[in-house]
Design a protein around this motif. Structure first.
Motif, PDB file in Angstrom:
ATOM      1  N   VAL A   1      -9.886  20.949   7.573  1.00  0.00           N
ATOM      2  CA  VAL A   1      -9.501  19.555   7.812  1.00  0.00           C
ATOM      3  C   VAL A   1      -8.883  19.420   9.210  1.00  0.00           C
ATOM      4  O   VAL A   1      -7.909  20.095   9.529  1.00  0.00           O
ATOM      5  CB  VAL A   1      -8.486  19.070   6.756  1.00  0.00           C
ATOM      6  CG1 VAL A   1      -7.954  17.687   7.121  1.00  0.00           C
ATOM      7  CG2 VAL A   1      -9.111  19.052   5.369  1.00  0.00           C
TER       8      VAL A   1
ATOM      9  N   LYS B   1       0.837  -1.197   0.000  1.00  0.00           N
ATOM     10  CA  LYS B   1       0.000   0.000   0.000  1.00  0.00           C
ATOM     11  C   LYS B   1       0.866   1.238   0.000  1.00  0.00           C
ATOM     12  O   LYS B   1       1.952   1.262   0.581  1.00  0.00           O
ATOM     13  CB  LYS B   1      -0.871   0.015   1.265  1.00  0.00           C
ATOM     14  CG  LYS B   1      -2.288  -0.436   0.987  1.00  0.00           C
ATOM     15  CD  LYS B   1      -3.253   0.026   2.040  1.00  0.00           C
ATOM     16  CE  LYS B   1      -4.685  -0.018   1.587  1.00  0.00           C
ATOM     17  NZ  LYS B   1      -5.002   0.774   0.417  1.00  0.00           N
TER      18      LYS B   1
ATOM     19  N   ILE C   1      -0.398   5.137  -8.838  1.00  0.00           N
ATOM     20  CA  ILE C   1      -0.141   6.138  -7.812  1.00  0.00           C
ATOM     21  C   ILE C   1      -0.781   7.444  -8.266  1.00  0.00           C
ATOM     22  O   ILE C   1      -0.670   7.819  -9.446  1.00  0.00           O
ATOM     23  CB  ILE C   1       1.385   6.326  -7.625  1.00  0.00           C
ATOM     24  CG1 ILE C   1       1.981   5.038  -7.048  1.00  0.00           C
ATOM     25  CG2 ILE C   1       1.692   7.526  -6.746  1.00  0.00           C
ATOM     26  CD1 ILE C   1       3.491   5.030  -7.047  1.00  0.00           C
TER      27      ILE C   1
ATOM     28  N   GLY D   1      -3.410  14.481  -1.735  1.00  0.00           N
ATOM     29  CA  GLY D   1      -3.585  13.249  -2.513  1.00  0.00           C
ATOM     30  C   GLY D   1      -4.056  12.094  -1.652  1.00  0.00           C
ATOM     31  O   GLY D   1      -4.892  11.285  -2.076  1.00  0.00           O
TER      32      GLY D   1
ATOM     33  N   ALA E   1      -7.180   9.797  -2.495  1.00  0.00           N
ATOM     34  CA  ALA E   1      -6.969   8.377  -2.788  1.00  0.00           C
ATOM     35  C   ALA E   1      -7.688   7.514  -1.746  1.00  0.00           C
ATOM     36  O   ALA E   1      -8.180   6.435  -2.055  1.00  0.00           O
ATOM     37  CB  ALA E   1      -5.474   8.054  -2.798  1.00  0.00           C
ATOM     38  N   HIS E   2      -7.774   8.009  -0.523  1.00  0.00           N
ATOM     39  CA  HIS E   2      -8.440   7.262   0.548  1.00  0.00           C
ATOM     40  C   HIS E   2      -9.942   7.147   0.259  1.00  0.00           C
ATOM     41  O   HIS E   2     -10.603   6.224   0.698  1.00  0.00           O
ATOM     42  CB  HIS E   2      -8.173   7.963   1.879  1.00  0.00           C
ATOM     43  CG  HIS E   2      -8.534   7.141   3.077  1.00  0.00           C
ATOM     44  ND1 HIS E   2      -8.107   5.853   3.249  1.00  0.00           N
ATOM     45  CD2 HIS E   2      -9.287   7.426   4.164  1.00  0.00           C
ATOM     46  CE1 HIS E   2      -8.580   5.370   4.392  1.00  0.00           C
ATOM     47  NE2 HIS E   2      -9.315   6.302   4.962  1.00  0.00           N
TER      48      HIS E   2
ATOM     49  N   ALA F   1       0.082  15.380  -5.229  1.00  0.00           N
ATOM     50  CA  ALA F   1      -0.573  14.510  -4.240  1.00  0.00           C
ATOM     51  C   ALA F   1       0.048  14.669  -2.855  1.00  0.00           C
ATOM     52  O   ALA F   1      -0.641  14.577  -1.844  1.00  0.00           O
ATOM     53  CB  ALA F   1      -0.488  13.055  -4.690  1.00  0.00           C
TER      54      ALA F   1
ATOM     55  N   GLN G   1     -12.105  19.510  15.781  1.00  0.00           N
ATOM     56  CA  GLN G   1     -11.205  18.683  14.986  1.00  0.00           C
ATOM     57  C   GLN G   1     -11.903  17.456  14.392  1.00  0.00           C
ATOM     58  O   GLN G   1     -11.257  16.584  13.851  1.00  0.00           O
ATOM     59  CB  GLN G   1      -9.958  18.289  15.797  1.00  0.00           C
ATOM     60  CG  GLN G   1     -10.124  17.119  16.754  1.00  0.00           C
ATOM     61  CD  GLN G   1     -10.781  17.526  18.058  1.00  0.00           C
ATOM     62  OE1 GLN G   1     -11.653  18.384  18.077  1.00  0.00           O
ATOM     63  NE2 GLN G   1     -10.386  16.905  19.148  1.00  0.00           N
TER      64      GLN G   1
ATOM     65  N   TRP H   1     -14.552  15.104  12.009  1.00  0.00           N
ATOM     66  CA  TRP H   1     -14.956  14.967  10.619  1.00  0.00           C
ATOM     67  C   TRP H   1     -16.317  15.629  10.409  1.00  0.00           C
ATOM     68  O   TRP H   1     -17.074  15.815  11.355  1.00  0.00           O
ATOM     69  CB  TRP H   1     -15.087  13.484  10.272  1.00  0.00           C
ATOM     70  CG  TRP H   1     -13.799  12.726  10.399  1.00  0.00           C
ATOM     71  CD1 TRP H   1     -13.236  12.244  11.534  1.00  0.00           C
ATOM     72  CD2 TRP H   1     -12.913  12.389   9.338  1.00  0.00           C
ATOM     73  NE1 TRP H   1     -12.057  11.617  11.245  1.00  0.00           N
ATOM     74  CE2 TRP H   1     -11.836  11.687   9.915  1.00  0.00           C
ATOM     75  CE3 TRP H   1     -12.930  12.608   7.953  1.00  0.00           C
ATOM     76  CZ2 TRP H   1     -10.776  11.198   9.148  1.00  0.00           C
ATOM     77  CZ3 TRP H   1     -11.885  12.112   7.203  1.00  0.00           C
ATOM     78  CH2 TRP H   1     -10.816  11.420   7.799  1.00  0.00           C
TER      79      TRP H   1
ATOM     80  N   ALA I   1       1.316   7.861   2.401  1.00  0.00           N
ATOM     81  CA  ALA I   1       1.571   9.301   2.207  1.00  0.00           C
ATOM     82  C   ALA I   1       1.770   9.919   3.588  1.00  0.00           C
ATOM     83  O   ALA I   1       2.767   9.649   4.241  1.00  0.00           O
ATOM     84  CB  ALA I   1       0.424   9.918   1.436  1.00  0.00           C
TER      85      ALA I   1
ATOM     86  N   ASP J   1     -12.997  16.105   3.623  1.00  0.00           N
ATOM     87  CA  ASP J   1     -13.459  17.382   3.082  1.00  0.00           C
ATOM     88  C   ASP J   1     -13.033  17.609   1.632  1.00  0.00           C
ATOM     89  O   ASP J   1     -13.701  18.306   0.881  1.00  0.00           O
ATOM     90  CB  ASP J   1     -12.930  18.526   3.950  1.00  0.00           C
ATOM     91  CG  ASP J   1     -13.476  18.437   5.366  1.00  0.00           C
ATOM     92  OD1 ASP J   1     -14.710  18.454   5.514  1.00  0.00           O
ATOM     93  OD2 ASP J   1     -12.675  18.319   6.310  1.00  0.00           O
TER      94      ASP J   1
ATOM     95  N   LEU K   1       5.397  14.254  -7.089  1.00  0.00           N
ATOM     96  CA  LEU K   1       4.151  14.345  -6.324  1.00  0.00           C
ATOM     97  C   LEU K   1       4.082  15.601  -5.459  1.00  0.00           C
ATOM     98  O   LEU K   1       3.112  15.834  -4.762  1.00  0.00           O
ATOM     99  CB  LEU K   1       4.017  13.100  -5.407  1.00  0.00           C
ATOM    100  CG  LEU K   1       3.319  11.871  -5.975  1.00  0.00           C
ATOM    101  CD1 LEU K   1       3.943  11.431  -7.286  1.00  0.00           C
ATOM    102  CD2 LEU K   1       3.337  10.730  -4.974  1.00  0.00           C
TER     103      LEU K   1
ATOM    104  N   LEU L   1      -4.091   5.973   7.062  1.00  0.00           N
ATOM    105  CA  LEU L   1      -3.603   4.591   6.964  1.00  0.00           C
ATOM    106  C   LEU L   1      -3.102   4.074   8.318  1.00  0.00           C
ATOM    107  O   LEU L   1      -3.399   2.943   8.705  1.00  0.00           O
ATOM    108  CB  LEU L   1      -2.499   4.525   5.905  1.00  0.00           C
ATOM    109  CG  LEU L   1      -1.996   3.132   5.521  1.00  0.00           C
ATOM    110  CD1 LEU L   1      -3.157   2.218   5.145  1.00  0.00           C
ATOM    111  CD2 LEU L   1      -1.005   3.213   4.367  1.00  0.00           C
TER     112      LEU L   1
END
Ligand SMILES: Cc1cc2nc3c(=O)[nH]c(=O)nc-3n(C[C@H](O)[C@H](O)[C@H](O)COP(=O)(O)OP(=O)(O)OC[C@H]3O[C@@H](n4cnc5c(N)ncnc54)[C@H](O)[C@@H]3O)c2cc1C
Lengths: 284, 801
Positions: free
Chosen positions: A100, A28, A165, A112, A116-117, A73, A190, A192, A31, A123, A59, A36
């Motif tokens: 965020v 995987k 990627i 990125g 990608a997630h 990214a 803080q 989501w 970043a 956001d 990137l 992750l």
């Protein structure tokens, strides 16, 4: 908690990174690690190898490319939020980046990585969707461009293929007459978004010429409030805008969790879309 | 920047320019503890290690209720780095039962509570096996190789259902843990023909105490005796209990509470992990260590609150209270832990609060469920009581269309009526509710805000303003041993301190309190410095190690200053008395001819004197001591108060409620507290800030949620919401002062005041904002969704009508 064992590599080039990913289907990309690592620590993910893309120059950074802004990214949320290029060329992205999480996470987490997630509660996805960004993916097979409308497939699932990627995203500049707002509804600073609304509104002669609205956390992927967008087109600024925003939750399938059930999320989407559109249009 | 430099700068900034001889007590001293803590030179249990230390991880039940039919740890034992793996069966012969020290009633049922489950699990998170490995990673991996078979049993989650005859049972003896009732006055008469009866049911949601430092334990042995480091509030109680539970003789156990990063009651416990780590050190002859993860903590740190409160209040038409009837259901969770059943009863004498009335009844039933046991959490029983009565007072005001402050004025004990014995039998020694309320309303701009509220109502503003009142009192300084005896508590409530002068004139204070964020090192230094006339910086305070502070009852229940601080004062005064004898001998006068000022004994009317430092050195050399004076300038004292202390105050909260989204925003918050005399105003402010934040958190954010199968859903901080500074308003704080009469410093304690006061202030404000919409309650936490649903429900009812 403690993650299970994994290998770690930090390639120096995109080619090497693609190779590392292609050779191991359980590898995987790593970043900023802000999404992750929690998954690893809770043992909800068991990747064999983490391919750290933090050293890949391709990137990095934010670039003014004439008709669009290219956001690498690996640009962190903090970088994006402060970037002059972003603030001038696609201010909605900067506005939303400031919402965020908290400063610590904004310094680690990346633009990125958020995309990608493919977490619909993030956001960035709704913002990039509203702005019709174009995703640039790289792999051993070369480069591929993916329109935002095709990028988000399902909950935590993007259309990036094995070994691909995300290099960055092209955000088209919208030109004159546009106003922007990101309305985030959450219980603590803080946290989501329970629901978020990204609005870009073009005004002309006291009316709305065009509106683009992306919704955060209103389904397994970020979604556009298409019905409201069309209803708003050509609409004079005034009380009738609220009416148009009543359609904001149409065709959504919002999740149910501890913070809100679907009916409340639909209600919020309507109220917040109205607020976001009004603010973006510059009407108090 | 260099950590040492930062530490120096923090220390330097502490210089306060005041004339020499000014009293230390009352000064806003910065905390002695902070330079070290802020620069990371800390001794958290997890930072401490021993050569060859092994790491323990626990496998925990994924089921709320099940019989354990098989545990196979052999897979784990074979893995690299794994030293041992055990199941509950392996501890069965030696693990005893975790203690409950408060058998509150004759009928109380105290079920066996094995530290590691052997045959049955009763909540999700209960330990069923463990792995001991050379590092935490290997231990965590090995947990996955343990095989456990369960036979699922029905979960018991709802207190009302649990008490029905058909309910599945948590324990064989049934789901009722105890029931108790206290009555005073003629309740029937009070309710008979009462013109006004308010009848409400409130829910105190379940909370998860969240200390900054997670729990951690390390245990080591030299083959004969044992040392246990633990992130605990109660090293002394723990030592006794570990001896009782494991059979290891008390004098072979040393407990150390090093730096402890918060507790809020959650570390007032004898935990399964503490017992098991001790037993593992004995089994393996090696040091072992365990540090919980946050998610593990959310599951297994004892929880707080969780009551259903049924409250009835009878009043006259002019608002005078006639009687109050309280019936509680209190969720014990699966077992009775250290003081579990006593927690709701700490509120038994507090529902009547600051109000006069003719009759009072308090009844409580403790209920077993298949959830994590509950126990002390900041305020413990008293916040629940304060919430109940303060909410009901607002309901009474609304019923009478009277200002909520006016209704309180008509009922509270007046300042000239102290000491006052309340309907529940406590004697409040001092207080002045009028003064605190007058000050608070002035600071708050009460009338102006009421005017704005009216204006917003008239305009139909989507953002409505609400004003919440809480005129709380609390019962602090737990506790007079005599009263604890009457309550059938398993220990006393005294506190101990030693004070010793070192040869160079410096002072060591040894306290039985066990600070974990309260700043005792600073405050006790201030008390000792005044008593002995030595500089603040010449005092050091030792605590939290049973080999150093051999006697103590530890820290909880706003007791430390009120009892432990007084013990320090008394011990210092004894030292001074000794010094006086020595000084008289050296100055060849009678002790009565000496006056003590600025750290020296002076023969009245002369210049001859001996400083306390000189006397300390003289005691050390012992070359010329008077008859009967030993070669030491030290002493100790144990203080046992004759009464509780009763801090009180008036908190006012203004909220803006967005009626479109249900979002509640606190606009302003004023707290005027009367905590008697103040030793350190800076520390007091810190305690009040944190306390208010925690009370607001209950009102708006925190809730432990179990699903229908008994799984805890709020295992991470993304689901269990805690507010940060960004979510809280600026608090306006002030004080009034009516000194306590039950101790020589006149102090009342401040540890829990903010939490106790603030929850009802916030909820009262929310309900006040929504009353025109026909809403008279919102369940806690008052989330946007709950507020919105309350409004929606009303709107729909309106449409149907
Ligand atoms: C407490 C907390 C609060 C948060 N709150 C918010 C919030 O309010 N709003 C919000 O939007 N986000 C929030 N986040 C998430 C944060 O924004 C993360 O930064 C973001 O989701 C992931 O970015 P990352 O760089 O950390 O990615 P990582 O965690 O490193 O990776 C995330 C996923 O994306 C993949 N990935 C990453 N980069 C690439 C790439 N270039 N190509 C292909 N795949 C890639 C990884 O393999 C992984 O699957 C929060 C995070 C935390 C820990």
């Amino acid at each position: 908690m403690i993650p299970a064992q994994f290998e770690y590599v930090r390639p120096g080039s995109l080619a090497e990174a693609s190779q590392a990913l292609a050779s191991d289907e359980d590898a995987k990309v790593l970043a900023g690690g802000q999404s992750l690592l929690p998954l690893l620590r809770l043992r909800l993910a068991y990747p064999s190898t983490l391919v750290d893309v933090g050293r890949l120059d391709e990137l990095k950074g934010v670039h003014d490319r004439g008709d669009h802004v290219f956001i690498g990214a690996m640009a962190t949320h903090d970088e994006v939020m402060r970037s002059d290029v972003v603030n001038a060329g696609c201010p909605l992205v900067a506005l939303a980046a400031a919402h965020v999480a908290d400063p610590a996470i904004r310094h680690r987490g990346t633009f990125g990585g958020s995309l990608a997630h493919a977490d619909p509660a993030g956001d960035m996805p709704a913002v990039v969707l509203a702005l019709d960004g174009v995703f640039v993916a790289r792999s051993a097979r070369g480069e591929r461009e993916i329109p935002a409308a095709d990028f988000f497939v399902d909950y935590l699932e993007s259309s990036l293929g094995p070994g691909e990627i995300l290099a960055g995203v092209k955000i088209p500049k919208l030109g004159e007459g546009w106003g922007f707002h990101y309305e985030k509804f959450h219980r603590t600073a803080q946290a989501w978004a329970i629901v978020g609304v990204a609005a870009a509104v073009k005004r002309s002669n006291g009316a709305i010429a065009e509106a683009r609205i992306g919704l955060t956390n209103m389904g397994p992927t970020p979604v556009r409030a298409r019905a409201t967008e069309s209803a708003l087109q050509g609409m004079e600024l005034g009380d009738q805008i609220r009416q148009a925003c009543e359609e904001a939750a149409a065709d959504t399938s919002p999740p149910s969790d501890l913070h809100a059930q679907p009916d409340f999320r639909r209600h919020l989407a309507r109220v917040l879309t109205h607020r976001a559109v009004r603010t973006a249009a510059g009407t108090p | 920047m260099d950590a040492g430099l930062v530490a120096e700068q923090i220390a330097e900034s502490d210089q306060i320019n005041e004339p020499a001889g000014a009293l230390e007590v009352g000064r806003p001293r910065k905390r002695k503890e902070d330079a070290r803590l802020l620069t990371g030179r800390t001794q958290w249990t997890d930072n401490i290690t021993r050569p060859g230390v092994l790491h323990v991880m626990f496998l925990r039940s994924p089921m709320a209720h099940a019989r354990i039919t098989r545990v196979d740890v052999s897979g784990a034992r074979e893995l690299p780095g794994v030293v041992a793996a055990f199941s509950g069966q392996d501890f069965a012969a030696e693990q005893g039962s975790l203690p409950c020290a408060w058998p509150v009633s004759e009928d109380v049922v105290i079920p066996d509570h094995p530290p590691m489950a052997v045959s049955e699990v009763r909540y999700v998170g209960e330990a069923v096996a463990c792995v001991i490995a050379t590092d935490r990673y290997r231990a965590a991996d090995a947990l996955e190789a343990i095989d456990v078979e369960y036979e699922q049993l029905p979960a018991v989650l709802d207190m009302n259902e649990a008490l029905t005859a058909e309910s599945p049972k948590v324990h064989e003896a049934g789901n009722k843990a105890f029931s108790t009732k206290i009555t005073s006055g003629d309740l029937e008469a009070a309710f008979r023909d009462a013109p006004i009866v308010i009848d409400r049911t409130f829910r105190q949601q379940r909370l998860i105490p969240t200390a900054m430092e997670p729990r951690a334990v390390m245990a080591d042995t030299d083959g004969e005796s044992f040392t246990l480091w633990s992130s605990t509030q109660i090293p002394h109680v723990l030592r006794v209990m570990l001896a009782v539970v494991t059979g290891i003789p008390e004098h072979k156990i040393r407990v150390i509470a090093p730096d402890v990063g918060g507790g809020f009651g959650s570390k007032l416990q004898v935990t399964a992990e503490e017992v098991l780590c001790l037993l593992l050190a004995r089994k393996l002859g090696k040091p072992v260590k365990w540090t919980e993860s946050r998610s593990e903590g959310n599951l297994t740190v004892h929880h707080g609150r969780d009551q259903i409160q049924h409250i009835r209040l009878a009043a006259d038409a002019d608002g005078r209270i006639r009687g109050l009837q309280v019936a509680l259901l209190a969720d014990m969770g699966a077992y009775l832990m250290l003081v579990t059943p006593g927690i709701p009863l700490l509120g038994a004498s507090m529902f009547n609060a600051i109000y006069k009335m003719d009759a009072y009844e308090f009844a409580c039933t403790g209920v077993f469920t298949t959830k994590m046991p509950t126990d002390a959490y900041r305020g413990a029983g008293r916040p629940e009581a304060t919430f109940g009565i303060e909410r009901v007072m607002d309901e009474l005001a609304a019923e009478l269309r009277m200002d909520p402050l006016e209704v309180r004025r008509r009922n509270w004990i007046k300042h000239d009526e102290f000491p006052y014995t309340t309907i529940s039998g406590l004697t409040y020694d001092s207080g002045n509710y009028e003064a605190a309320t007058d000050k608070a309303t002035a600071l708050f701009g009460y009338d102006k805000l009421r005017a704005e509220q009216g204006d917003r109502r008239d305009r139909g503003d989507p953002v409505q303003l609400g004003i919440g009142v809480s005129t709380y009192t609390e019962m602090c300084g737990l506790a007079p041993s005599r009263m604890l005896g009457e309550a059938n508590y398993g220990a006393g409530g005294w506190e101990h301190a030693s004070v010793r002068m070192l040869p160079t004139g410096k002072v060591e204070v040894i306290t039985g309190t066990s600070p974990h964020g309260q700043g005792h090192v600073t405050s006790w230094s201030q008390i000792a410095a005044d008593a002995l006339g030595v500089p603040f910086d010449d005092v050091t305070v030792l605590h939290g190690d049973t080999a150093i502070a051999h006697k103590g009852m530890d820290t909880y229940g706003s007791r430390s200053l009120v009892i432990g601080g007084i013990a320090v004062l008394k011990a210092a005064e004894k030292v001074k008395d000794k010094a006086r004898k020595l000084a008289a001998h050296m100055l060849e006068c009678s002790p009565d001819d000496l006056e003590f000022a600025a750290g020296a004994f002076k023969v009245r009317g002369t210049d001859s004197q001996r400083t306390i430092q000189e006397l300390a050195f003289a005691a050390f050399t012992a070359h010329d001591l008077p008859e009967g004076v030993e070669a030491r300038l030290d002493s100790d004292a144990t203080f046992d108060p004759e009464n509780y202390s009763f801090p009180h105050g008036t908190h006012l909260c203004a909220v803006e409620v967005d009626t479109e989204t249900g979002m509640v925003k606190i606009r302003s918050y004023v707290a005027v507290d009367d905590i008697g005399k103040v030793v350190n105003p800076l520390i007091v402010e810190g305690q009040v800030h944190g306390g208010i934040a925690q009370g607001i958190a209950q009102a708006l954010f925190e809730e432990a949620v179990y699903d229908a199968d008994g799984n805890l859903l709020t295992t991470t901080m993304a689901d269990y919401l805690l507010p940060s500074a960004a979510d809280l308003p600026t608090f306006t704080l002030d004080r009034t002062e009516s000194p306590a009469t039950s101790n020589p410093l006149g102090v009342k304690g401040v540890g829990e005041a903010g939490t106790i006061a603030s929850t009802p202030a916030v909820v009262n404000a929310i309900v006040d904002a929504l009353r025109p919409h026909g809403i008279h309650d919102v369940e806690m936490p008052c989330t946007p969704e709950r507020v919105w649903r309350a409004l929606e429900g009303r709107a729909q009812e309106g449409a149907r009508r």
